[in-house]
Design a protein around this motif. Structure first.
Motif, PDB file in Angstrom:
ATOM      1  N   HIS A   1      50.376  49.505  33.215  1.00  0.00           N
ATOM      2  CA  HIS A   1      50.984  49.626  34.533  1.00  0.00           C
ATOM      3  C   HIS A   1      50.270  50.761  35.259  1.00  0.00           C
ATOM      4  CE1 HIS A   1      54.113  46.771  33.504  1.00  0.00           C
ATOM      5  NE2 HIS A   1      54.160  47.364  32.326  1.00  0.00           N
ATOM      6  N   ILE A   2      49.504  50.401  36.270  1.00  0.00           N
ATOM      7  CA  ILE A   2      48.771  51.386  37.053  1.00  0.00           C
ATOM      8  C   ILE A   2      49.689  51.858  38.180  1.00  0.00           C
ATOM      9  CG2 ILE A   2      46.673  51.827  38.383  1.00  0.00           C
ATOM     10  CD1 ILE A   2      46.092  50.940  35.487  1.00  0.00           C
TER      11      ILE A   2
ATOM     12  N   HIS B   1      47.670  55.501  42.299  1.00  0.00           N
ATOM     13  CA  HIS B   1      46.442  55.786  41.543  1.00  0.00           C
ATOM     14  C   HIS B   1      45.232  55.586  42.441  1.00  0.00           C
ATOM     15  CE1 HIS B   1      43.317  55.663  38.508  1.00  0.00           C
ATOM     16  NE2 HIS B   1      44.207  56.015  37.607  1.00  0.00           N
ATOM     17  N   MET B   2      44.289  56.508  42.381  1.00  0.00           N
ATOM     18  CA  MET B   2      43.088  56.404  43.187  1.00  0.00           C
ATOM     19  C   MET B   2      42.311  55.135  42.817  1.00  0.00           C
ATOM     20  SD  MET B   2      39.987  59.165  43.591  1.00  0.00           S
ATOM     21  CE  MET B   2      39.421  59.024  41.908  1.00  0.00           C
ATOM     22  N   GLY B   3      41.847  54.421  43.818  1.00  0.00           N
ATOM     23  CA  GLY B   3      41.039  53.237  43.567  1.00  0.00           C
ATOM     24  C   GLY B   3      39.701  53.615  42.966  1.00  0.00           C
TER      25      GLY B   3
ATOM     26  N   GLY C   1      34.892  47.628  28.323  1.00  0.00           N
ATOM     27  CA  GLY C   1      34.954  46.766  29.489  1.00  0.00           C
ATOM     28  C   GLY C   1      35.327  47.542  30.737  1.00  0.00           C
ATOM     29  N   MET C   2      35.478  46.828  31.828  1.00  0.00           N
ATOM     30  CA  MET C   2      35.702  47.430  33.132  1.00  0.00           C
ATOM     31  C   MET C   2      37.124  47.153  33.620  1.00  0.00           C
ATOM     32  SD  MET C   2      33.671  46.615  36.725  1.00  0.00           S
ATOM     33  CE  MET C   2      32.202  46.239  35.860  1.00  0.00           C
ATOM     34  N   ILE C   3      37.676  48.159  34.281  1.00  0.00           N
ATOM     35  CA  ILE C   3      38.958  48.013  34.971  1.00  0.00           C
ATOM     36  C   ILE C   3      38.714  48.402  36.423  1.00  0.00           C
ATOM     37  CG2 ILE C   3      41.335  48.840  35.207  1.00  0.00           C
ATOM     38  CD1 ILE C   3      41.260  49.533  32.224  1.00  0.00           C
ATOM     39  N   ILE C   4      39.065  47.529  37.336  1.00  0.00           N
ATOM     40  CA  ILE C   4      38.903  47.823  38.758  1.00  0.00           C
ATOM     41  C   ILE C   4      40.285  48.041  39.357  1.00  0.00           C
ATOM     42  CG2 ILE C   4      38.122  46.960  40.995  1.00  0.00           C
ATOM     43  CD1 ILE C   4      36.020  45.343  39.428  1.00  0.00           C
ATOM     44  N   VAL C   5      40.481  49.221  39.927  1.00  0.00           N
ATOM     45  CA  VAL C   5      41.728  49.550  40.617  1.00  0.00           C
ATOM     46  C   VAL C   5      41.419  49.490  42.107  1.00  0.00           C
ATOM     47  CG1 VAL C   5      43.518  51.294  41.001  1.00  0.00           C
ATOM     48  CG2 VAL C   5      42.517  51.006  38.714  1.00  0.00           C
ATOM     49  N   GLU C   6      42.077  48.581  42.809  1.00  0.00           N
ATOM     50  CA  GLU C   6      41.826  48.401  44.238  1.00  0.00           C
ATOM     51  C   GLU C   6      42.475  49.522  45.044  1.00  0.00           C
ATOM     52  OE1 GLU C   6      39.859  46.182  45.468  1.00  0.00           O
ATOM     53  OE2 GLU C   6      39.649  44.792  43.791  1.00  0.00           O
TER      54      GLU C   6
END
Length: 91
Positions: free
Chosen positions: A17-18, A22-24, A47-52
């Protein structure tokens, strides 16, 4: 848990749960099993996690730019072979 182990062929689903504030950005995940992190991440277990960014929080021209997602890894096959020879894992 950093002490959790999964046997070959097992699977597990994690849910993160982001927080909304949280900063993108682009972040990465990798295993945290003590004394094995370098071997596992170096062997490709990452791997990669992208937070918009929240809508309206960045300039419109940036928001409208086309995104290109690229992951680069460096696999150390000599390290993997050394670990396998020492009986510390089977890569």
């Amino acid at each position: 848990s950093i002490f959790m182990r999964l046997a070959p062929g097992d699977s597990m689903t994690w849910t993160y749960h982001i927080p909304a504030n949280h900063m993108g950005g682009t972040f990465w995940y990798h295993p945290h099993l003590h004394h094995s992190t370098a071997a596992q991440a170096g062997g490709g277990a990452a791997g990669m996690i992208i937070v918009e960014d929240p809508k309206g929080s960045i300039p419109k021209y940036v928001e409208q730019m086309e995104e290109k997602i690229l992951i680069l890894t460096a696999m150390d096959f000599q390290l993997s072979a050394s670990i396998e020879r020492q009986g510390m894992g089977n890569f």
